[in-house]
Write an enzyme that holds these catalytic residues in place. Structure first.
Site, PDB file in Angstrom:
ATOM      1  N   CYS A 116     -17.250  -0.930  30.097  1.00  0.00           N
ATOM      2  CA  CYS A 116     -18.629  -0.629  30.494  1.00  0.00           C
ATOM      3  C   CYS A 116     -19.294  -1.862  31.074  1.00  0.00           C
ATOM      4  O   CYS A 116     -20.046  -1.770  32.042  1.00  0.00           O
ATOM      5  CB  CYS A 116     -19.424  -0.081  29.316  1.00  0.00           C
ATOM      6  SG  CYS A 116     -19.128   1.691  29.042  1.00  0.00           S
ATOM      7  N   CYS A 146     -26.890  -1.560  27.880  1.00  0.00           N
ATOM      8  CA  CYS A 146     -26.212  -0.371  27.339  1.00  0.00           C
ATOM      9  C   CYS A 146     -27.224   0.775  27.243  1.00  0.00           C
ATOM     10  O   CYS A 146     -26.925   1.926  27.571  1.00  0.00           O
ATOM     11  CB  CYS A 146     -25.674  -0.637  25.937  1.00  0.00           C
ATOM     12  SG  CYS A 146     -24.742  -2.158  25.736  1.00  0.00           S
ATOM     13  N   HIS A 181       0.893  -1.171   0.000  1.00  0.00           N
ATOM     14  CA  HIS A 181       0.000   0.000   0.000  1.00  0.00           C
ATOM     15  C   HIS A 181       0.921   1.207   0.000  1.00  0.00           C
ATOM     16  O   HIS A 181       1.548   1.490   1.013  1.00  0.00           O
ATOM     17  CB  HIS A 181      -0.848   0.028   1.273  1.00  0.00           C
ATOM     18  CG  HIS A 181      -1.628  -1.229   1.515  1.00  0.00           C
ATOM     19  ND1 HIS A 181      -2.744  -1.568   0.790  1.00  0.00           N
ATOM     20  CD2 HIS A 181      -1.464  -2.232   2.420  1.00  0.00           C
ATOM     21  CE1 HIS A 181      -3.237  -2.711   1.234  1.00  0.00           C
ATOM     22  NE2 HIS A 181      -2.478  -3.148   2.218  1.00  0.00           N
TER      23      HIS A 181
HETATM   24  C1  HEC Z   1       1.939  -8.289   0.320  1.00  0.00           C
HETATM   25  C2  HEC Z   1       1.049  -7.178   0.155  1.00  0.00           C
HETATM   26  C3  HEC Z   1       0.390  -6.567   1.379  1.00  0.00           C
HETATM   27  C4  HEC Z   1       0.973  -6.176   2.548  1.00  0.00           C
HETATM   28  C5  HEC Z   1       2.419  -6.319   2.970  1.00  0.00           C
HETATM   29  C6  HEC Z   1      -0.078  -5.565   3.341  1.00  0.00           C
HETATM   30  N1  HEC Z   1      -1.254  -5.608   2.664  1.00  0.00           N
HETATM   31 FE1  HEC Z   1      -2.986  -4.766   3.246  1.00  0.00          FE
HETATM   32  N2  HEC Z   1      -3.922  -5.515   1.611  1.00  0.00           N
HETATM   33  C7  HEC Z   1      -3.289  -6.190   0.585  1.00  0.00           C
HETATM   34  C8  HEC Z   1      -4.278  -6.621  -0.389  1.00  0.00           C
HETATM   35  C9  HEC Z   1      -4.016  -7.385  -1.659  1.00  0.00           C
HETATM   36  C10 HEC Z   1      -5.527  -6.154   0.097  1.00  0.00           C
HETATM   37  C11 HEC Z   1      -6.890  -6.344  -0.552  1.00  0.00           C
HETATM   38  C12 HEC Z   1      -7.696  -7.366   0.214  1.00  0.00           C
HETATM   39  C13 HEC Z   1      -7.044  -8.741   0.259  1.00  0.00           C
HETATM   40  O1  HEC Z   1      -6.899  -9.368  -0.782  1.00  0.00           O
HETATM   41  O2  HEC Z   1      -6.658  -9.173   1.389  1.00  0.00           O
HETATM   42  C14 HEC Z   1      -5.253  -5.474   1.355  1.00  0.00           C
HETATM   43  C15 HEC Z   1      -6.215  -4.853   2.110  1.00  0.00           C
HETATM   44  C16 HEC Z   1      -5.955  -4.064   3.226  1.00  0.00           C
HETATM   45  C17 HEC Z   1      -6.943  -3.313   3.957  1.00  0.00           C
HETATM   46  C18 HEC Z   1      -8.439  -3.256   3.648  1.00  0.00           C
HETATM   47  C19 HEC Z   1      -8.748  -2.258   2.581  1.00  0.00           C
HETATM   48  C20 HEC Z   1     -10.208  -2.256   2.208  1.00  0.00           C
HETATM   49  O3  HEC Z   1     -10.612  -1.285   1.559  1.00  0.00           O
HETATM   50  O4  HEC Z   1     -10.945  -3.187   2.528  1.00  0.00           O
HETATM   51  C21 HEC Z   1      -6.302  -2.681   4.984  1.00  0.00           C
HETATM   52  C22 HEC Z   1      -6.919  -1.745   6.009  1.00  0.00           C
HETATM   53  C23 HEC Z   1      -4.914  -3.067   4.903  1.00  0.00           C
HETATM   54  N3  HEC Z   1      -4.742  -3.889   3.816  1.00  0.00           N
HETATM   55  C24 HEC Z   1      -3.944  -2.635   5.773  1.00  0.00           C
HETATM   56  C25 HEC Z   1      -2.644  -3.152   5.786  1.00  0.00           C
HETATM   57  C26 HEC Z   1      -1.695  -2.883   6.841  1.00  0.00           C
HETATM   58  C27 HEC Z   1      -1.950  -1.961   8.034  1.00  0.00           C
HETATM   59  C28 HEC Z   1      -0.571  -3.580   6.541  1.00  0.00           C
HETATM   60  C29 HEC Z   1       0.680  -3.713   7.370  1.00  0.00           C
HETATM   61  C30 HEC Z   1       0.488  -4.173   8.740  1.00  0.00           C
HETATM   62  C31 HEC Z   1      -0.814  -4.264   5.273  1.00  0.00           C
HETATM   63  N4  HEC Z   1      -2.090  -3.985   4.868  1.00  0.00           N
HETATM   64  C32 HEC Z   1       0.111  -5.045   4.608  1.00  0.00           C
HETATM   65  C33 HEC Z   1      -1.949  -6.432   0.477  1.00  0.00           C
HETATM   66  C34 HEC Z   1      -1.012  -6.200   1.458  1.00  0.00           C
HETATM   67  C1  HEC Z   2     -23.991   2.401  34.216  1.00  0.00           C
HETATM   68  C2  HEC Z   2     -24.001   3.166  32.984  1.00  0.00           C
HETATM   69  C3  HEC Z   2     -23.388   2.558  31.746  1.00  0.00           C
HETATM   70  C4  HEC Z   2     -23.778   1.407  31.095  1.00  0.00           C
HETATM   71  C5  HEC Z   2     -24.886   0.446  31.464  1.00  0.00           C
HETATM   72  C6  HEC Z   2     -22.947   1.341  29.900  1.00  0.00           C
HETATM   73  N1  HEC Z   2     -22.078   2.380  29.860  1.00  0.00           N
HETATM   74 FE1  HEC Z   2     -20.887   2.896  28.306  1.00  0.00          FE
HETATM   75  N2  HEC Z   2     -20.202   4.500  29.332  1.00  0.00           N
HETATM   76  C7  HEC Z   2     -20.599   4.846  30.596  1.00  0.00           C
HETATM   77  C8  HEC Z   2     -19.855   6.017  31.027  1.00  0.00           C
HETATM   78  C9  HEC Z   2     -19.994   6.731  32.372  1.00  0.00           C
HETATM   79  C10 HEC Z   2     -19.004   6.351  29.967  1.00  0.00           C
HETATM   80  C11 HEC Z   2     -18.008   7.518  29.897  1.00  0.00           C
HETATM   81  C12 HEC Z   2     -18.758   8.801  29.613  1.00  0.00           C
HETATM   82  C13 HEC Z   2     -19.491   8.719  28.299  1.00  0.00           C
HETATM   83  O1  HEC Z   2     -18.871   8.887  27.229  1.00  0.00           O
HETATM   84  O2  HEC Z   2     -20.712   8.411  28.311  1.00  0.00           O
HETATM   85  C14 HEC Z   2     -19.274   5.392  28.901  1.00  0.00           C
HETATM   86  C15 HEC Z   2     -18.668   5.436  27.654  1.00  0.00           C
HETATM   87  C16 HEC Z   2     -18.974   4.576  26.617  1.00  0.00           C
HETATM   88  C17 HEC Z   2     -18.444   4.689  25.271  1.00  0.00           C
HETATM   89  C18 HEC Z   2     -17.480   5.748  24.774  1.00  0.00           C
HETATM   90  C19 HEC Z   2     -18.178   6.909  24.128  1.00  0.00           C
HETATM   91  C20 HEC Z   2     -17.243   7.942  23.574  1.00  0.00           C
HETATM   92  O3  HEC Z   2     -17.729   8.877  22.917  1.00  0.00           O
HETATM   93  O4  HEC Z   2     -16.039   7.855  23.751  1.00  0.00           O
HETATM   94  C21 HEC Z   2     -18.953   3.640  24.552  1.00  0.00           C
HETATM   95  C22 HEC Z   2     -18.677   3.314  23.103  1.00  0.00           C
HETATM   96  C23 HEC Z   2     -19.794   2.874  25.457  1.00  0.00           C
HETATM   97  N3  HEC Z   2     -19.796   3.487  26.683  1.00  0.00           N
HETATM   98  C24 HEC Z   2     -20.464   1.727  25.106  1.00  0.00           C
HETATM   99  C25 HEC Z   2     -21.246   0.982  25.984  1.00  0.00           C
HETATM  100  C26 HEC Z   2     -21.827  -0.303  25.658  1.00  0.00           C
HETATM  101  C27 HEC Z   2     -21.659  -1.035  24.342  1.00  0.00           C
HETATM  102  C28 HEC Z   2     -22.556  -0.703  26.741  1.00  0.00           C
HETATM  103  C29 HEC Z   2     -23.309  -2.000  26.932  1.00  0.00           C
HETATM  104  C30 HEC Z   2     -22.525  -3.206  26.836  1.00  0.00           C
HETATM  105  C31 HEC Z   2     -22.405   0.334  27.747  1.00  0.00           C
HETATM  106  N4  HEC Z   2     -21.593   1.324  27.267  1.00  0.00           N
HETATM  107  C32 HEC Z   2     -23.029   0.323  28.982  1.00  0.00           C
HETATM  108  C33 HEC Z   2     -21.592   4.266  31.340  1.00  0.00           C
HETATM  109  C34 HEC Z   2     -22.306   3.136  30.986  1.00  0.00           C
END
Ligand code: HEC
Ligand code: HEC
Length: 278
Positions: free
Chosen positions: A239, A194, A100
């Site tokens: 959470c 949630c 890439h």
């Molecule tokens: C040898 C070649 C190669 C290397 C090295 C590689 N990729 Fe890819 N990557 C691909 C190909 C080909 C695709 C298209 C989907 C597939 O065939 O897996 C892809 C798809 C992706 C996608 C998804 C793009 C989409 O639009 O869906 C992401 C994100 C990505 N690569 C990130 C990375 C990252 C981060 C790394 C390094 C940690 C990496 N790739 C290393 C070949 C590579």
């Molecule tokens: C008791 C209350 C409570 C419940 C139930 C709860 N959360 Fe949270 N969650 C929080 C608090 C507090 C925060 C931090 C402040 C905020 O961003 O709302 C938080 C933050 C988050 C965030 C980050 C939001 C941001 O903008 O960064 C996500 C995503 C999230 N909760 C997902 C979930 C999911 C999925 C569930 C259910 C599995 C869940 N929460 C259940 C209280 C709760």
């Protein structure tokens, strides 16, 4: 009313303008880049009138950190990911950059993830690890580990300012339903879903925290509390622990379906990766 309060409290930032385009959509303009932080709820989020970014609920200082790329501590990890991008790893002797040419080619990708493909929910982490194992002959990164969150931040950043737009029809529908079911299921010793916090009680205080809608448009997010990037699944896990529930597996099917459903509740919000939260 909620809207007005937000607009007034953010209007004091220097070099930043907040405007309401349509009645239901508020945008932030920072250095010419537009962010949609609030918009009308999509039809499938039937219990919400509006969707709002978690940014809105943070303290002014935290909001300001996110808006300045020099101050935003998440960028330390973005820089680390640029190094990883160029680093050869695995048996094939390749780096991401070998195949890439530029990470900018991934602009827009973050807005469409997770997506359903071949009967599975595919996340950004899955895409990265597939390349590592299948194309590089390298070990997969730990799902919520430091290298992975750094890389998902770098790739997500390429979509910053673009509206979330995940597909929930066709093949995705059954996973979306499953995610929705999880979202509304009460779990844990506190017997909460949630929705009890993020739908019924957002914009209220829960101890010292201003509750948001629990949107995912800012992930991975830099947590001031632990001074590192936090993945979507790590937040879900946190959470669930807070309500004394046994969390689902990070990188597992349940969290992936939940991630798809929650992303769909935030359709239209701008990607803010890497966001800053407390
Ligand atoms: C040898 C070649 C190669 C290397 C090295 C590689 N990729 Fe890819 N990557 C691909 C190909 C080909 C695709 C298209 C989907 C597939 O065939 O897996 C892809 C798809 C992706 C996608 C998804 C793009 C989409 O639009 O869906 C992401 C994100 C990505 N690569 C990130 C990375 C990252 C981060 C790394 C390094 C940690 C990496 N790739 C290393 C070949 C590579
Ligand atoms: C008791 C209350 C409570 C419940 C139930 C709860 N959360 Fe949270 N969650 C929080 C608090 C507090 C925060 C931090 C402040 C905020 O961003 O709302 C938080 C933050 C988050 C965030 C980050 C939001 C941001 O903008 O960064 C996500 C995503 C999230 N909760 C997902 C979930 C999911 C999925 C569930 C259910 C599995 C869940 N929460 C259940 C209280 C709760």
């Amino acid at each position: 009313m909620k809207t007005l309060k937000v607009l007034v409290s953010t209007a004091c930032f220097v070099g930043m303008a907040v405007s309401t385009h349509a009645e239901e959509s508020a945008a932030l303009s920072i250095d010419g880049q537009e962010f949609t932080i609030q918009t009308a709820a999509p039809a499938h989020a039937e219990n919400l009138d509006e969707v709002t970014s978690g940014w809105i609920y943070r303290a002014k200082e935290t909001q300001a950190l996110q808006l300045d790329d020099f101050d935003n501590p998440g960028f330390v990890f973005v820089d680390q990911a640029i190094d990883l991008w160029n680093e050869v790893d695995g048996g094939e002797g390749k780096a991401c950059a070998s195949c890439h040419d530029d990470v900018e080619q991934f602009a827009g990708l973050r807005t469409t993830l997770p997506r359903v493909e071949g009967g599975k929910v595919v996340t950004m982490e899955d895409l990265v690890n597939t390349c590592r194992t299948d194309h590089m002959g390298a070990e997969p990164w730990k799902y919520s580990g430091g290298q992975m969150t750094a890389m998902t931040a770098l790739i997500g950043l390429q979509s910053r300012g673009m509206p979330m737009n995940v597909a929930i029809d066709g093949e995705a529908a059954e996973f979306w339903e499953e995610g929705k079911e999880l979202y509304y299921t009460r779990v844990g010793q506190l017997d909460m879903a949630c929705s009890n916090c993020h739908e019924d009680n957002y914009d209220t205080m829960i101890r010292a925290d201003h509750l948001s809608q629990g949107q995912t448009n800012g992930f991975p997010t830099y947590r001031l509390k632990n001074a590192k990037l936090n993945s979507t699944h790590a937040r879900f896990k946190g959470c669930m622990k807070n309500i004394r529930a046994e969390p689902y597996k990070v990188g597992g099917e349940e969290f992936k379906s939940l991630e798809l459903y929650i992303a769909s509740r935030g359709q239209g919000l701008s990607v803010e990766t890497p966001s800053v939260r407390n």
